[in-house]
Design an enzyme around this catalytic site. Structure first.
Site, PDB file in Angstrom:
ATOM      1  N   GLY A 221       0.824  -1.198   0.000  1.00  0.00           N
ATOM      2  CA  GLY A 221       0.000   0.000   0.000  1.00  0.00           C
ATOM      3  C   GLY A 221       0.859   1.249   0.000  1.00  0.00           C
ATOM      4  CB  CYS A 222       0.166   4.653  -1.217  1.00  0.00           C
ATOM      5  SG  CYS A 222      -1.525   4.821  -0.642  1.00  0.00           S
ATOM      6  CE1 TYR A 223      -1.715   8.272   3.833  1.00  0.00           C
ATOM      7  CE2 TYR A 223      -3.550   6.771   3.483  1.00  0.00           C
ATOM      8  CZ  TYR A 223      -3.055   8.063   3.568  1.00  0.00           C
ATOM      9  OH  TYR A 223      -3.898   9.133   3.406  1.00  0.00           O
TER      10      TYR A 223
ATOM     11  CE  LYS B 200      -6.123   8.557  -0.608  1.00  0.00           C
ATOM     12  NZ  LYS B 200      -7.299   8.525   0.242  1.00  0.00           N
ATOM     13  CB  ILE B 201      -4.323   0.588  -3.863  1.00  0.00           C
ATOM     14  CG1 ILE B 201      -5.791   0.356  -3.585  1.00  0.00           C
ATOM     15  CG2 ILE B 201      -3.674  -0.752  -4.186  1.00  0.00           C
ATOM     16  CD1 ILE B 201      -6.088  -0.488  -2.384  1.00  0.00           C
TER      17      ILE B 201
END
Length: 417
Positions: free
Chosen positions: A221-223, A396-397
């Site tokens: 994931g982005c985060y 968010k992915i």
């Protein structure tokens, strides 16, 4: 040469000035293929390439190409599932500019039969196949697949793909090793537990060797990417305490996907910032899984994401307690040493703070460490460029170009730097 402002950074920052905004160990990795606009990060001109998947020094080397185990010589033949979303479009943009990848199949059930250029006019000049439904896709001439479908649908589709395919999945369906934890956070049981056992987490700086030997890579994931890159090395080195890790993160709107949603209308988000997924964001268990692995004991974090009125980009600000006898400068030096050989992770120095504009459209993660005013604490700021897709609002992915690098390591069995 470092700017005078950087050289005069406050002593409490604890970070020794060095030559160049990224430090003396930095080499400009940007010369060569398809240079685009230059961005100014302090005194350094940072160039964003048309294809930002990897470094030209390694990406286009004859040795790497000769080592590619594909059916079509030195080119990897790609299928993109879910090509009509933001994620799919970004992958196509990167792949279409890359000499070692060739797009053979693109699926989009609702837009089957359409030309890709009619869906995304900015890519109309590319020579691309027509969109087809997943059920009609022919994988016989394909070596590898990007799966850009919503979570919950991907597991069964990947389960039905031919076994010869290398797969990089963006859906989040294989990020959590514990299928019971997956069911808890995603609201339904895992539909391919046998595939979960072979899936490899695809953050290349941390899992490059595992990716080389994998068939199925789950893109991070982005985060979690922006958080794990700075925190995992510090946790492993026992430089920070495992308690009271607080993360304040902010992301652009494209992470919510391309579908029309009232909450994402311009009139709803303009001139505003708001928190979402408070205490319940699905990236929490993914982040904790990575930090727990690094610590070899359970790590629990406090994480709050926020939606910003901008297209793309992500900043994570992390507040950590220092281990006994450790300084903020020790954190900086350890991160500098850890990522010295990495092309896409860069540290600023002195009082320079990373901006999302520094990494827009690129593959870079830029970070810096600051001594907090509270004794025994430090602040770490990390930015990445993210454009991601999901069926649900505000989920968010992934930073897409990180996924490209996973596939490059997977298919070419080589470094991605």
């Amino acid at each position: 040469m470092a700017s005078s402002a950087a050289a005069a950074a406050p002593a409490r920052a604890g970070l020794a000035p060095q030559n160049g905004i990224f430090g003396s160990n930095s080499k400009p990795p940007f010369a060569g293929f398809m240079l685009k606009t230059a961005q100014q990060v302090g005194s350094l001109s940072l160039r964003v390439r048309g294809s930002v998947a990897s470094s030209p020094r390694k990406l286009f080397s004859p040795k790497a190409a000769a080592g590619a185990a594909t059916k079509s010589g030195d080119r990897v033949r790609i299928a993109v599932l879910g090509a009509s979303g933001y994620t799919g479009a970004e992958i196509v943009r990167i792949l279409a500019n890359h000499p070692q990848f060739e797009i053979k199949v693109m699926t989009a059930d609702r837009k089957a039969g359409e030309q890709f250029g009619s869906v995304f006019p900015h890519l109309i000049s590319q020579d691309l196949p027509s969109l087809v439904a997943v059920k009609d896709a022919d994988f016989s001439g394909v070596d590898a697949v990007f799966c850009c479908l919503p979570h919950g649908t991907t597991q069964e589709i990947i389960k039905g793909l031919p076994r010869h395919l290398k797969i990089v999945d963006l859906s989040a369906d294989f990020r959590l090793r514990d299928i019971n934890e997956y069911a808890e956070w995603y609201g339904h049981s895992h539909r391919a537990p046998e595939l979960q056992e072979e899936a490899v987490y695809g953050l290349t700086e941390l899992h490059r060797d595992d990716i080389r030997n994998a068939r199925l890579v789950e893109n991070p994931g982005c985060y979690p990417t922006s958080i794990q890159l700075p925190l995992v090395p510090l946790v492993k080195a026992k430089l920070i305490k495992l308690t009271n890790i607080i993360i304040d993160a902010k992301s652009g709107v494209s992470g919510a996907g391309r579908g029309a949603k009232e909450a994402n209308l311009y009139t709803e988000i303009a001139e505003s910032i708001h928190a979402y997924g408070i205490t319940s964001h699905r990236h929490v268990p993914e982040i904790e899984q990575g930090l727990t692995d690094a610590a070899e004991s359970k790590v629990t974090i406090s994480f709050t994401p926020h939606l910003m009125c901008m297209k793309r980009g992500m900043q994570s600000t992390m507040y950590v307690e220092l281990a006994s006898g450790v300084t903020a400068n020790d954190l900086y030096e350890h991160l500098k040493s850890t990522y010295e050989g990495e092309e896409f992770v860069k540290l600023l120095h002195g009082s320079k703070a990373p901006h999302t504009s520094h990494v827009a459209g690129s593959n870079y993660c830029i970070m810096n460490v600051f001594e907090d005013r509270i004794p025994g604490r430090a602040i770490i700021i990390s930015v990445v460029s993210t454009l991601s897709y999901h069926a649900e609002a505000f989920s968010k992915i992934t930073p897409l170009t990180y996924m490209m690098r996973s596939l490059y390591v997977l298919c070419f069995n080589s470094a991605d730097r």
